[in-house]
Design an enzyme around this catalytic site. Structure first.
Site, PDB file in Angstrom:
ATOM      1  N   HIS A 140       0.830  -1.204   0.000  1.00 24.23           N
ATOM      2  CA  HIS A 140       0.000   0.000   0.000  1.00 24.23           C
ATOM      3  C   HIS A 140       0.868   1.258   0.000  1.00 24.23           C
ATOM      4  CE1 HIS A 140      -3.405  -2.580   0.452  1.00 24.23           C
ATOM      5  NE2 HIS A 140      -3.052  -2.955   1.679  1.00 24.23           N
ATOM      6  N   ASP A 178      -5.110  -8.210  -3.267  1.00 22.03           N
ATOM      7  CA  ASP A 178      -5.366  -7.986  -1.851  1.00 22.03           C
ATOM      8  C   ASP A 178      -6.668  -8.634  -1.384  1.00 22.03           C
ATOM      9  OD1 ASP A 178      -5.308  -7.062   0.743  1.00 22.03           O
ATOM     10  OD2 ASP A 178      -5.271  -4.945   0.243  1.00 22.03           O
TER      11      ASP A 178
END
Length: 446
Positions: free
Chosen positions: A268, A319
């Site tokens: 991220h 993810d």
């Protein structure tokens, strides 16, 4: 003599699209030779029509999050309210039903052209935190699931020891925790790599691993030259809490404890300071962007362009599996940057495909994958150029077509180690992937 020959109607070779390529696969599952200028298929060759690219690398996965798809789209909320729904699914996992779910999820990945997954795995123990008879039963289930679905896996076994800075695990998190980093290291050391599986490490986040135990996880990975991944600055609340507890950003805290480096990937990397970006780039710590999840959870847009310019290699992950489509992840990274900057063309199609292939595999400990060249793993996928999404452009624009127009639905073939795992859009090992997904998800919803 090659074990098998594929004829690629068009092949992306990293910098351009080449028509008519003959690719030989050796008995070791690697590319034995590559010949351009093959205007017609050689005798006995298997024909792959469309654009063939190296197999895609999904550098960040939580397989069980696939059970949250659509369920978490009801109503509104934040990352933190989403997390409560996720905990409910996590509590229902067993080694048996997690194998079934992960097998179906990894089969969906193969259908999307993914040949390698980085599984950020933290559901280690039974509910309440009691270890299974085999303390690695859950991790072994994931490794076997990848084999059953025909793809490679890097199991990023995750240290998850706390609920927050100075907070013991909450009841949901007890099954994630080994108590201490030393106990985590002892358990994960019993996991052994296999032909299709590597074992790496992960720090869930700076809030989940106490600062004085970060170095233990980093040392375990360093001693084995294994990949080390960490959720980093996904939420501003994490940054605020870290500053309050330690007087520094999460990135600086990781740097102070020896976590950053070329085998480390921050996942991220959304809310960073200028100094954070310089630290990550200066240590060549990688960045795994997960745009479809980051937008789904309203996390924000990470500074991917600035990170790459600073020296941080980019990879991509699906993810939470809001969708499983690495082409969409690549497209979204560019389009998100356009929205923020109001300018176009931050990455070329070649650069975005490189993030989805070679750099993603490198982040998972496989620098010998992600390229169509002699000696590389014979892992590749073919994208149709004649669907309603991809028809029209000249084949020489195949990279642009793949990134900016195609989707996972346009994948026609996926080959892993020279073996067809997906042929003509059909998985060869999991006969009915939608049914497998439906049944597995129903079993973990409780």
């Amino acid at each position: 003599m090659p074990l098998k020959t594929y004829w690629l109607e068009h092949a992306w070779l990293g910098t351009h699209v080449e028509p008519g390529v003959a690719l030989d696969v050796g008995a070791d599952g690697r590319i034995d030779g590559l010949r351009t200028g093959a205007d017609a298929p050689p005798p006995g060759a298997e024909v792959l029509r469309g654009l063939t690219v190296p197999g895609l690398a999904n550098a960040h996965s939580h397989a069980f999050h696939r059970a949250l798809r659509s369920v978490v789209q009801v109503g509104s909320g934040t990352f933190w309210t989403w997390r409560e729904v996720m905990y409910g699914v996590a509590q229902n996992l067993t080694p048996e039903n997690y194998f079934a779910l992960a097998r179906a999820v990894y089969a969906e990945m193969a259908l999307a052209g993914i040949t390698d997954v980085g599984e950020f795995h933290y559901v280690h123990h039974a509910p309440g935190g009691t270890p299974y008879a085999d303390p690695n039963a859950m991790g072994e289930a994931l490794i076997e699931a990848a084999a059953a679905a025909g793809i490679r896996i890097t199991l990023l076994d995750t240290a998850y020891l706390a609920a927050g800075f100075g907070e013991a695990p909450n009841p949901h998190q007890l099954r994630f925790s080994d108590g201490t980093a030393e106990a985590w290291a002892e358990r994960v050391s019993a996991l052994k790599p296999r032909e299709h599986a590597l074992v790496g490490a992960a720090i869930h986040s700076v809030r989940a691993v106490p600062a004085d135990q970060l170095a233990t996880v980093a040392a375990w990975a360093q001693e084995r030259r294994a990949p080390l991944h960490v959720h980093l600055s996904e939420q501003t609340a994490e940054n605020d809490a870290c500053l309050a507890a330690h007087g520094r950003t999460p990135t600086q805290l990781l740097a102070d404890h020896g976590v950053l480096g070329p085998r480390t990937t921050g996942v991220h990397n959304t809310h960073l300071t200028d100094a954070d970006i310089a630290l990550l780039g200066g240590t060549t710590t990688g960045t795994c962007m997960c745009p479809t999840t980051e937008r789904d959870l309203a996390d924000g847009i990470g500074p991917a362009g600035r990170l790459q310019r600073a020296g941080s290699p980019l990879s991509l992950g699906s993810d939470s599996h809001a969708v499983i489509d690495l082409l969409e992840e690549a497209r979204a990274m560019e389009l998100d940057e356009r929205l923020r900057s109001r300018t176009r063309g931050h990455w070329t199609a070649n650069a975005l495909l490189t993030a989805a292939t070679a750099d993603g595999h490198a982040a998972l400990g496989r620098p010998d994958a992600g390229r169509l060249e002699t000696g590389a793993l014979a892992d590749f996928t073919t994208i149709a150029l004649d669907t309603v999404r991809t028809a029209g452009p000249l084949p020489r624009l195949g990279a642009e077509t793949a990134v900016f127009a195609a989707s996972a639905a346009d994948v026609r073939h996926t080959v892993v180690g020279g073996r067809h795992v997906v042929r003509d859009g059909v998985h060869t090992l999991v006969g009915d992937v939608p049914t497998a997904l439906s049944e597995a998800i129903a079993a973990v919803r409780g």
